[in-house]
Design a protein around this motif. Structure first.
Motif, PDB file in Angstrom:
ATOM      1  N   LEU A  98       0.970  -1.128  -0.009  1.00 56.05           N
ATOM      2  CA  LEU A  98       0.133   0.009  -0.022  1.00 56.05           C
ATOM      3  C   LEU A  98       0.771   1.311  -0.025  1.00 56.05           C
ATOM      4  N   LEU A 104      -6.318   1.649   0.972  1.00 55.47           N
ATOM      5  CA  LEU A 104      -6.530   1.381   2.477  1.00 55.47           C
ATOM      6  C   LEU A 104      -8.005   0.875   2.916  1.00 55.47           C
ATOM      7  N   GLU A 126      -8.535  -2.686   1.558  1.00 54.17           N
ATOM      8  CA  GLU A 126      -7.589  -3.443   2.614  1.00 54.17           C
ATOM      9  C   GLU A 126      -8.697  -3.555   3.922  1.00 54.17           C
ATOM     10  N   ALA A 153      -5.668   1.543  10.970  1.00 53.67           N
ATOM     11  CA  ALA A 153      -6.189   1.973   9.748  1.00 53.67           C
ATOM     12  C   ALA A 153      -7.289   2.976   9.684  1.00 53.67           C
TER      13      ALA A 153
END
Length: 378
Positions: free
Chosen positions: A89, A244, A247, A358
């Motif tokens: 990423l 992100l 993910e 995250a």
């Protein structure tokens, strides 16, 4: 779900089989327990690069496959399912996007092939405080001879421990908070005056606080035009945020599926707990939230691929929605697993910690709700 072409379907299937065979959650646990400073398994990263994942968004002229951002999102989603720790990423998406959007041919030619083959890990060095605020750049870049001299600090630089190149936002004019006067620089991690303080985030991934003390770079280190770096920076960050979010979608899906399976087998008071209506309602809410979040994430990735003008609001919508959903599901995973969900022996804690890290990366839910409202003129 987005309708995938043949290449995308093959890419997703290859990613799915690789993470399940080579990078299950047990591999993440092993990496964490080993205390490796990188925050990821270098051998696993080499395998990802050999499969071409680091070059998915990079043009073919520079060693990539140019499959686009939705394709990269499909890979990241599968990696998210097993919490695979990787610089993909930060390097193959975020830093590569900065070079694609702002780099000249010489800069692209020097760095993109190395990013694509995994031999170079690059990352964005943007934030300077505890929270994401990309316009509040104070790190100074002053003219020095034929180049520039950089002074200042960057915080929570993702994948900093393994990075060989930083894409640094610096201020060549104006004051922190001004979008004008921000310039981007390509700074090698081994440049004189660059020091890294490596951190371990809550989710056991690698990050660094990076100091720049009279770091001298040539004029060729400037990415794009001096003082006009904001548009490239914002475009780059939006691509990182969308990746992100993809993910996070994978991680939330896996957390939900694992919890659903547990509801079907755990017996309490003489019956399976999944038969209790209160738990059924909570599971139904998670399912519908996930479907909404998937739509938002895929819309953002498709908008980037299409060069759509509404990328900023779609990305902020996706990141905020995905943050809320992953937060909820990771909490429910721990709660519904009861006592064992609270222990380190179970994987639930890994998903909860990943959710928190995250959520904060590249802007929290509140950051993106505020940004969305501003874009919409509320």
């Amino acid at each position: 779900m987005a309708v995938l072409n043949e290449e995308q379907s093959m890419l997703r299937d290859a990613a799915k089989s690789w993470v399940q065979e080579k990078s299950p959650v047990t591999a993440f646990r092993k990496m964490r327990d080993s205390g490796v400073e990188l925050g990821y398994d270098a051998a696993a990263w080499n395998e990802q690069a050999e499969m071409g994942w680091a070059g998915v968004i990079i043009p073919e002229d520079f060693g990539g496959s140019n499959f686009g951002y939705l394709s990269m999102g499909l890979i990241l989603e599968e990696m998210g399912r097993t919490l695979t720790a990787s610089p993909l990423l930060a390097s193959g998406l975020a830093a590569a996007s900065a070079l694609i959007l702002g780099g000249n041919d010489a800069q692209k030619g020097e760095y993109l092939p190395k990013i694509a083959d995994g031999s170079l890990v690059a990352t964005l060095a943007v934030d300077e405080g505890a929270h994401h605020a990309p316009e509040k750049v104070a790190l100074k870049a002053e003219k020095s001879g034929a180049g520039y001299k950089l002074n200042g600090k960057k915080t929570f630089v993702l994948e900093g421990p393994g990075a060989g190149l930083f894409v640094v936002s610096a201020r060549t004019s104006g004051a922190p908070g001004d979008k004008d006067g921000i310039s981007l620089f390509l700074v090698p991690a081994d440049a004189k005056g660059v020091t890294k303080q490596n951190l371990k985030l809550a989710d056991s991934r690698g990050a660094s606080n990076v100091s720049f003390d009279n770091v001298e770079v040539g004029a060729d280190a400037l990415l794009g035009a001096e003082g006009k770096g904001w548009d490239v920076l914002e475009g780059t960050l939006d691509r990182a945020r969308a990746g992100l979010a993809a993910e996070m979608l994978g991680s939330a899906l896996q957390a939900f599926e694992t919890t659903l399976e547990y509801l079907k087998v755990r017996v309490q008071f003489g019956q399976v707990i999944g038969s209790f209506q209160a738990l059924q309602h909570r599971a139904a809410k998670m399912f519908t939230d996930l479907e909404l979040a998937r739509s938002a994430v895929e819309a953002a990735l498709q908008a980037i691929d299409a060069g759509s003008p509404d990328v900023p609001e779609l990305v902020s919508l996706a990141k905020a929605k995905m943050g809320d959903v992953f937060h909820l599901i990771s909490n429910e995973m721990v709660q519904m697993h009861g006592g064992i969900g609270m222990t380190d022996a179970h994987d639930a804690g890994f998903y909860m910690k990943r959710a928190r890290a995250a959520e904060a990366a590249y802007g929290s839910q509140s950051y993106h709700r505020d940004r969305y409202a501003r874009i919409q003129g509320y």
